[in-house]
Every structure is written in structure tokens, then in C-alpha cells.
Design a protein around this motif. Structure first.
Motif, PDB file in Angstrom:
ATOM      1  N   THR A 178       0.833  -1.195   0.000  1.00 23.11           N
ATOM      2  CA  THR A 178       0.000   0.000   0.000  1.00 23.11           C
ATOM      3  C   THR A 178       0.870   1.249   0.000  1.00 23.11           C
ATOM      4  N   GLU A 179       0.538   2.208  -0.821  1.00 26.04           N
ATOM      5  CA  GLU A 179       1.277   3.466  -0.857  1.00 26.04           C
ATOM      6  C   GLU A 179       1.004   4.255   0.421  1.00 26.04           C
ATOM      7  N   VAL A 180       2.066   4.710   1.070  1.00 23.64           N
ATOM      8  CA  VAL A 180       1.926   5.507   2.296  1.00 23.64           C
ATOM      9  C   VAL A 180       2.547   6.894   2.140  1.00 23.64           C
ATOM     10  N   GLY A 181       3.101   7.174   0.984  1.00 19.59           N
ATOM     11  CA  GLY A 181       3.736   8.444   0.667  1.00 19.59           C
ATOM     12  C   GLY A 181       4.348   8.310  -0.711  1.00 19.59           C
ATOM     13  N   GLU A 182       4.865   9.401  -1.234  1.00 18.41           N
ATOM     14  CA  GLU A 182       5.453   9.344  -2.566  1.00 18.41           C
ATOM     15  C   GLU A 182       6.647   8.393  -2.587  1.00 18.41           C
ATOM     16  N   ARG A 183       6.537   7.338  -3.403  1.00 22.68           N
ATOM     17  CA  ARG A 183       7.576   6.306  -3.513  1.00 22.68           C
ATOM     18  C   ARG A 183       7.889   5.658  -2.163  1.00 22.68           C
ATOM     19  N   ARG A 184       6.881   5.599  -1.303  1.00 23.74           N
ATOM     20  CA  ARG A 184       6.983   4.926  -0.010  1.00 23.74           C
ATOM     21  C   ARG A 184       5.838   3.913   0.088  1.00 23.74           C
ATOM     22  N   TRP A 185       6.162   2.698   0.520  1.00 22.71           N
ATOM     23  CA  TRP A 185       5.197   1.610   0.461  1.00 22.71           C
ATOM     24  C   TRP A 185       5.185   0.830   1.768  1.00 22.71           C
ATOM     25  N   ALA A 186       4.000   0.495   2.225  1.00 23.27           N
ATOM     26  CA  ALA A 186       3.842  -0.469   3.318  1.00 23.27           C
ATOM     27  C   ALA A 186       3.772  -1.847   2.695  1.00 23.27           C
TER      28      ALA A 186
END
Length: 210
Positions: free
Chosen positions: A31-39
Motif C-alpha cells: 500500500t502506498e503511504v507516501g510518494e515512492r513509499r510503500w507499506a
């Protein structure tokens, strides 16, 4: 009974992360949690209810060439956040060194084991408080303008309790993610709870034949 989970904060491209999960035949929500950051939330082992995340995070960093952090929250009492870079552990944060359990070593001597695996003599327990609480280490994983002061306070456990009798580890984890300006929800829920609607618009990566 408290809350326990293991999750990964990965940075980089979604395609690379999905490739790793497929290559190692691991089912997970991404899941995306920020720009180019993923859970990245892998399925737990059915018997232990535990998800092995460190090896997976290291493989992801080798593919994306960007850092990742694994989170391990145990029974709402204690948590670790381990930074992985280029396939290796680079830094480990422990929310409370004073959280120990009795353990017997190979010579049948009673010792104390910290949550991070550190062994202490029975007559020399560690002092309470965090270790590795350096906001500069974790700030690059955030997005936008990271609140360094708030991040440092969260790592030290200086979080408002809202009349709660103690600081729950998952609340401290959420405060850390808030300071990093990331969506905390997907990173503070285990795979087994993702279907309950806590995870917004996840990508469900299912192994071949799963």
C-alpha cells in the motif's frame, strides 16, 4: 491481550517490490503511504502468527537500491525499527531496553534477553529507555518536510498519553510515522487484519497458484 505485528516500510518503485514478492513466493499487501513509499505487509505464519520481514526487506533493498525499515511490535509493550540498506542491517532502534525476559543459555545459566536479542547478566539488567533513537537515521525515509523534533520525541517515547495508563507500542509507532509524514494505518496493521478495511487500496500480491 495487546497488539502485535510485523511490517516493512519500503522506498522505490512498486514494480521492483512486486517482483521480489513474486520471486520469493510471498503473499503480501502493498500500500502506498507516501510518494515512492510503500507499506509491505506479508502474510503471517499460521502457527506462530509472525511474519518474517527482515530477510524480505533486505531483498527489496537489493532490488530497489533504496533503504527499507522493518517494524516489529510485540503485545503493545515494545517495538523495534530496523533500517536495511543494500541488503544488510544498518541500524536498529529499540523502544525500551528495559523490556527483558528470563532466559537460560547453553550452560544452563539464567540470563535476561532483551527484545532485540541482546543478552544481559541476571544481576545487571539494562536501563530502561530506548536505544538507537536517532531521528537523523530515519528522517530520510519520510516525505516532504519531516518534523525532526517530533520524530525525536516519538523515538524517545515522549508521546502524549491522552489519559492512558501507559504508552502502547503501536501508538508510539504511529507517532513516528506521523512525524515522517507517512500514512500510518497500513504500517500498523498485520496482514490478518488488512481485509477488515484498515488498509486503503492495497495491492494484493499473491504467490503463483495461491
Amino acid at each position: 491481550m495487546g497488539t502485535s505485528y510485523q511490517t516493512i516500510l519500503a522506498s522505490g518503485g512498486l514494480a521492483e517490490i512486486r517482483t521480489v514478492l513474486t520471486d520469493v513466493d510471498t503473499e503480501a499487501y502493498v500500500t502506498e503511504v507516501g510518494e515512492r513509499r510503500w507499506a509491505v505487509v506479508p502474510r503471517e505464519d499460521e502457527e506462530s502468527c509472525y511474519a518474517e520481514v527482515d530477510d524480505l526487506a533486505q531483498l527489496i533493498t537489493l532490488r530497489t537500491r533504496e533503504p527499507a525499515v522493518t517494524f516489529n511490535v510485540f503485545d503493545s509493550d515494545v517495538m523495534t525499527a530496523t533500517l536495511h540498506v543494500d541488503g544488510q542491517e544498518a541500524h536498529c532502534y529499540l523502544s525500551d531496553r528495559g523490556w527483558v525476559s528470563e532466559y537460560w543459555d547453553d550452560d544452563d545459566n539464567e540470563v535476561l534477553a532483551g527484545f532485540d536479542g541482546t543478552i544481559y547478566p541476571l544481576d545487571a539488567p539494562p536501563p530502561p529507555g530506548p536505544s538507537g533513537a536517532d531521528p537523523a537515521v530515519f528522517a530520510p525515509l519520510g516525505v516532504g518536510t519531516v518534523d525532526i523534533a517530533a520524530l525525536g520525541a516519538a523515538l524517545r517515547g515522549e508521546v502524549p498519553l491522552d489519559d492512558a495508563p501507559r504508552l502502547f507500542a503501536e501508538c508510539q509507532h504511529r507517532a513516528i510515522l506521523d512525524a515522517l509524514r507517512l500514512d500510518p494505518c497500513p504500517l500498523t496493521r498485520p496482514f490478518r487484519d488488512a481485509h477488515l478495511g484498515h488498509v486503503p487500496a492495497p495491492v494484493h500480491v499473491r504467490p503463483e497458484g495461491g
